[in-house]
Design a protein around this motif. Structure first.
Motif, PDB file in Angstrom:
ATOM      1  N   ALA A  68      40.858  49.999  48.773  1.00 51.67           N
ATOM      2  CA  ALA A  68      41.053  49.375  47.716  1.00 51.67           C
ATOM      3  C   ALA A  68      42.179  49.632  46.907  1.00 51.67           C
ATOM      4  O   ALA A  68      42.694  48.907  46.217  1.00 51.67           O
ATOM      5  CB  ALA A  68      39.738  49.293  46.900  1.00 51.67           C
ATOM      6  N   ILE A  82      42.919  51.936  44.921  1.00 54.40           N
ATOM      7  CA  ILE A  82      42.668  52.357  43.281  1.00 54.40           C
ATOM      8  C   ILE A  82      42.638  53.911  43.318  1.00 54.40           C
ATOM      9  O   ILE A  82      41.839  54.596  44.069  1.00 54.40           O
ATOM     10  CB  ILE A  82      41.429  51.740  42.791  1.00 54.40           C
ATOM     11  CG1 ILE A  82      40.204  51.975  43.893  1.00 54.40           C
ATOM     12  CG2 ILE A  82      41.560  50.147  42.539  1.00 54.40           C
ATOM     13  CD1 ILE A  82      38.877  51.725  43.470  1.00 54.40           C
ATOM     14  N   CYS A  86      37.348  46.530  36.527  1.00 53.49           N
ATOM     15  CA  CYS A  86      38.585  46.204  37.401  1.00 53.49           C
ATOM     16  C   CYS A  86      38.323  46.916  38.922  1.00 53.49           C
ATOM     17  O   CYS A  86      38.796  46.407  40.113  1.00 53.49           O
ATOM     18  CB  CYS A  86      39.730  46.741  36.916  1.00 53.49           C
ATOM     19  SG  CYS A  86      41.075  46.128  38.073  1.00 53.49           S
ATOM     20  N   ARG A 100      37.711  45.286  42.712  1.00 54.02           N
ATOM     21  CA  ARG A 100      39.042  45.498  43.818  1.00 54.02           C
ATOM     22  C   ARG A 100      38.151  45.767  45.139  1.00 54.02           C
ATOM     23  O   ARG A 100      38.488  45.500  46.330  1.00 54.02           O
ATOM     24  CB  ARG A 100      39.934  46.628  43.310  1.00 54.02           C
ATOM     25  CG  ARG A 100      40.944  45.981  42.292  1.00 54.02           C
ATOM     26  CD  ARG A 100      42.111  45.262  42.906  1.00 54.02           C
ATOM     27  NE  ARG A 100      43.011  46.215  43.795  1.00 54.02           N
ATOM     28  CZ  ARG A 100      44.036  46.849  43.355  1.00 54.02           C
ATOM     29  NH1 ARG A 100      44.210  47.080  42.220  1.00 54.02           N
ATOM     30  NH2 ARG A 100      44.500  47.404  44.264  1.00 54.02           N
ATOM     31  N   GLU A 112      36.390  42.982  46.758  1.00 54.65           N
ATOM     32  CA  GLU A 112      37.310  42.185  47.398  1.00 54.65           C
ATOM     33  C   GLU A 112      37.630  42.616  48.769  1.00 54.65           C
ATOM     34  O   GLU A 112      37.596  42.110  50.041  1.00 54.65           O
ATOM     35  CB  GLU A 112      38.559  41.858  46.774  1.00 54.65           C
ATOM     36  CG  GLU A 112      38.548  41.083  45.483  1.00 54.65           C
ATOM     37  CD  GLU A 112      39.579  41.034  44.500  1.00 54.65           C
ATOM     38  OE1 GLU A 112      40.751  41.628  44.843  1.00 54.65           O
ATOM     39  OE2 GLU A 112      39.687  40.442  43.459  1.00 54.65           O
ATOM     40  N   GLU A 113      37.987  44.097  48.903  1.00 59.12           N
ATOM     41  CA  GLU A 113      37.904  44.570  49.944  1.00 59.12           C
ATOM     42  C   GLU A 113      36.887  44.611  51.128  1.00 59.12           C
ATOM     43  O   GLU A 113      37.046  44.480  52.206  1.00 59.12           O
ATOM     44  CB  GLU A 113      38.423  46.083  49.948  1.00 59.12           C
ATOM     45  CG  GLU A 113      39.248  46.568  51.256  1.00 59.12           C
ATOM     46  CD  GLU A 113      40.619  45.810  51.462  1.00 59.12           C
ATOM     47  OE1 GLU A 113      40.632  45.803  52.694  1.00 59.12           O
ATOM     48  OE2 GLU A 113      41.296  45.698  50.675  1.00 59.12           O
TER      49      GLU A 113
END
Length: 243
Positions: free
Chosen positions: A143, A145, A156, A160, A163-164
């Protein structure tokens, strides 16, 4: 039953989060002690970080032995210091990556890993090879991060990761996803709801496996390479390890 869950980094807020996640799934009567080393990296994102943190993991196991600990969990996805920790105790010691891989193969034939950074994804690939799970894993995804973003900017970071995971579901032809960081321990339910796939989270997986091993009286073998280390003298900063 007493299980010591060791966060190998020194970020106390992450240790508390990991401990709460572990206690949430623990059986009635199981007590979770979540701890972290006094010294070391605030997050683990490299081979160097892992090497330094492994000494702290060993120290935490030594503390646990004085408390009559029944099992240990190493709550970092690189499983730093796992074999060294096993040498120090007869109790079972589980790394969260190894535990998650085992459980993922019991509920799916293929899984992908979603971790924090690409460089730690390479470390996960090494573990897949070492543990014999490479043929089950379709892809290791990141991701992108930093680990501490899971503490400092949780919403946040969660977005992420989701989404991944959704990309993994759409593209990887898999049945499950393994979360590749101990700092994601509190996010599994939200990710599962958003993604619609089984989400295997290593801290909770390792706790349940540790309970099973301890209840079956299956401890670390002391015959062979996991026997207690031979007594010897250490010098300098490691003099306290002399025996």
């Amino acid at each position: 039953m007493l299980i010591r869950v060791i966060n190998p980094n020194t970020t106390r807020s992450m240790t508390e989060k990991i401990g709460a996640s572990a206690q949430r799934v623990a059986a009635p009567g199981t007590r979770i002690v979540a701890s972290n080393p006094d010294s070391g990296p605030v997050s683990i994102e490299s081979h160097f970080d892992e090497a330094i943190s492994a000494v702290g993991v060993a120290d935490e196991v030594r503390k646990g032995e004085k408390e009559g600990t029944d099992a240990y969990v190493i709550a970092c996805f690189g499983d730093p210091g796992l074999l060294a920790a096993r040498e120090l105790t007869r109790a079972p010691v589980l790394g969260i990556a190894e535990a998650a891989f085992h459980l993922a193969t019991m509920i799916s034939t293929r899984f992908s890993i979603v971790t924090t950074l690409s460089r730690t994804g390479i470390i996960a690939e090494h573990l897949l090879q070492s543990y014999g799970f490479a043929h089950h894993c379709r892809r290791v995804r990141a991701a992108e991060i930093p680990v501490l973003d899971l503490e400092d900017d949780g919403a946040c970071a969660l977005n992420r990761i989701v989404e991944e995971c959704l990309r993994a579901k759409a593209e990887d032809n898999i049945g499950a996803i393994v979360l590749g960081c101990g700092g994601m321990a509190d996010l599994a339910d939200e990710i599962r709801d958003a993604v619609g796939l089984p989400i295997v989270e290593g801290v909770t997986a390792a706790v349940k496996l540790a309970e099973t091993l301890a209840s079956l009286k299956l401890g670390t073998s002391k015959h062979g390479d996991l026997a207690f280390p031979p007594p010897k003298r250490f010098t300098g900063r490691f003099e306290h390890l002399s025996s």
